[in-house]
Design a protein around this motif. Structure first.
Motif, short mmCIF file in Angstrom:
data_model
loop_
_atom_site.label_atom_id
_atom_site.label_comp_id
_atom_site.label_asym_id
_atom_site.label_seq_id
_atom_site.Cartn_x
_atom_site.Cartn_y
_atom_site.Cartn_z
N THR A 168 -74.23 64.35 -93.96
CA THR A 168 -73.92 64.86 -95.30
C THR A 168 -72.51 64.48 -95.72
N SER A 169 -71.56 64.73 -94.89
CA SER A 169 -70.19 64.44 -95.26
C SER A 169 -69.97 62.94 -95.43
N GLU A 170 -70.65 62.12 -94.62
CA GLU A 170 -70.50 60.67 -94.75
C GLU A 170 -71.13 60.17 -96.05
N VAL A 171 -72.26 60.69 -96.43
CA VAL A 171 -72.91 60.31 -97.69
C VAL A 171 -72.04 60.71 -98.87
N VAL A 172 -71.51 61.92 -98.81
CA VAL A 172 -70.63 62.38 -99.89
C VAL A 172 -69.40 61.49 -99.97
N ARG A 173 -68.82 61.15 -98.79
CA ARG A 173 -67.66 60.25 -98.79
C ARG A 173 -68.01 58.91 -99.42
N ASP A 174 -69.18 58.37 -99.06
CA ASP A 174 -69.61 57.09 -99.64
C ASP A 174 -69.79 57.20 -101.16
N LEU A 175 -70.39 58.29 -101.57
CA LEU A 175 -70.59 58.48 -103.02
C LEU A 175 -69.25 58.62 -103.75
N LEU A 176 -68.34 59.40 -103.16
CA LEU A 176 -67.02 59.58 -103.77
C LEU A 176 -66.25 58.26 -103.79
N SER A 177 -66.38 57.49 -102.73
CA SER A 177 -65.71 56.19 -102.66
C SER A 177 -66.27 55.25 -103.73
N GLU A 178 -67.59 55.26 -103.86
CA GLU A 178 -68.21 54.41 -104.89
C GLU A 178 -67.77 54.85 -106.28
N ARG A 179 -67.71 56.17 -106.48
CA ARG A 179 -67.24 56.70 -107.77
C ARG A 179 -65.81 56.23 -108.06
N ASP A 180 -64.92 56.34 -107.05
CA ASP A 180 -63.53 55.92 -107.23
C ASP A 180 -63.44 54.42 -107.53
N THR A 181 -64.25 53.63 -106.85
CA THR A 181 -64.27 52.18 -107.09
C THR A 181 -64.72 51.88 -108.52
N LEU A 182 -65.79 52.57 -108.94
CA LEU A 182 -66.29 52.36 -110.31
C LEU A 182 -65.26 52.81 -111.35
N GLN A 183 -64.57 53.93 -111.10
CA GLN A 183 -63.54 54.40 -112.03
C GLN A 183 -62.37 53.40 -112.10
N ALA A 184 -61.97 52.87 -110.95
CA ALA A 184 -60.88 51.88 -110.93
C ALA A 184 -61.31 50.62 -111.70
N SER A 185 -62.56 50.20 -111.50
CA SER A 185 -63.07 49.02 -112.20
C SER A 185 -63.10 49.28 -113.71
N LEU A 186 -63.54 50.49 -114.10
CA LEU A 186 -63.58 50.86 -115.52
C LEU A 186 -62.18 50.87 -116.12
N THR A 187 -61.22 51.43 -115.40
CA THR A 187 -59.83 51.48 -115.87
C THR A 187 -59.27 50.07 -116.03
N ALA A 188 -59.56 49.20 -115.06
CA ALA A 188 -59.10 47.81 -115.15
C ALA A 188 -59.74 47.11 -116.34
N SER A 189 -61.03 47.37 -116.57
CA SER A 189 -61.71 46.77 -117.72
C SER A 189 -61.11 47.27 -119.03
N GLU A 190 -60.81 48.57 -119.09
CA GLU A 190 -60.18 49.12 -120.29
C GLU A 190 -58.82 48.48 -120.52
N ASP A 191 -58.04 48.31 -119.46
CA ASP A 191 -56.72 47.67 -119.58
C ASP A 191 -56.87 46.23 -120.10
N ASN A 192 -57.84 45.50 -119.53
CA ASN A 192 -58.08 44.12 -119.98
C ASN A 192 -58.49 44.10 -121.46
N CYS A 193 -59.36 45.02 -121.85
CA CYS A 193 -59.80 45.08 -123.25
C CYS A 193 -58.61 45.37 -124.17
N GLN A 194 -57.74 46.29 -123.75
CA GLN A 194 -56.56 46.61 -124.56
C GLN A 194 -55.64 45.39 -124.67
#
Length: 187
Positions: free
Chosen positions: A24-50
């Protein structure tokens, strides 16, 4: 995370605990890590768009500036063309008036017959439009000097010639006056 994704994670954790999984904790960690990666990618995309938006705004500003310069140059070119056409029209008109006056048989006959006769010069006075001279038979010449070009407001008979200056106007008026006076003299 949105409320829906939080609920999904909580539901997954509950299901895993209920079934007795230890990951359970490993799955949650993987999900949270994937979420953080996606958020970082989204932020970078927003910066590029700006950044791209800033570049596009700058390029549009440059295009507007160039368009304004082109329009200003077009206006200057049109003004120069108009001025050149105006000057050409004056030159052509002066040439036509000169050749017509010098080729007029009556003018030539008057010149030949009135040689030696002196005519008093016109006396020029102030007029609200410029200057005015009257002859002894009630005819007058009025020169308008208020605008860009000097023109005749009044000419005794026929069409007034095109002129460029007050001195040209006075000379043309004197020549016309002398021609009219000499035309009525007998030999």
């Amino acid at each position: 995370m949105t409320d829906t994704s939080k609920e999904a994670v909580e539901s997954l954790i509950y299901d895993l605990k209920f079934e007795g999984w230890d990951y359970t904790s490993e799955v949650v960690r993987d999900l949270l890590s994937e979420r953080d990666t996606l958020q970082a990618s989204l932020t970078a995309s927003e910066d590029n768009c700006q950044e791209y938006a800033r570049d596009v705004k700058f390029a549009l500003s440059e295009v507007r500036d160039y368009a304004a310069e082109v329009n200003a140059l077009r206006a200057q070119l049109q003004a120069a063309r108009d001025e050149a056409l105006e000057e050409a029209a004056v030159v052509i008109s002066d040439y036509r008036a000169f050749t017509k006056y010098n080729q007029d048989p009556l003018t030539n006959e008057i010149r030949e017959n009135a040689d030696g006769v002196k005519v008093k010069p016109l006396v020029w006075e102030y007029h609200p439009a410029g200057e005015m001279a009257s002859d002894s038979v009630g005819k007058s010449y009025i020169v308008d000097t208020r605008g860009k070009r000097t023109t005749f407001l009044r000419w005794p008979q026929g069409f007034a010639p095109e002129i460029n200056s007050l001195d040209d106007a006075k000379a043309a008026a004197q020549a016309d006056y002398e021609r009219r006076i000499k035309s009525v003299l007998e030999d």
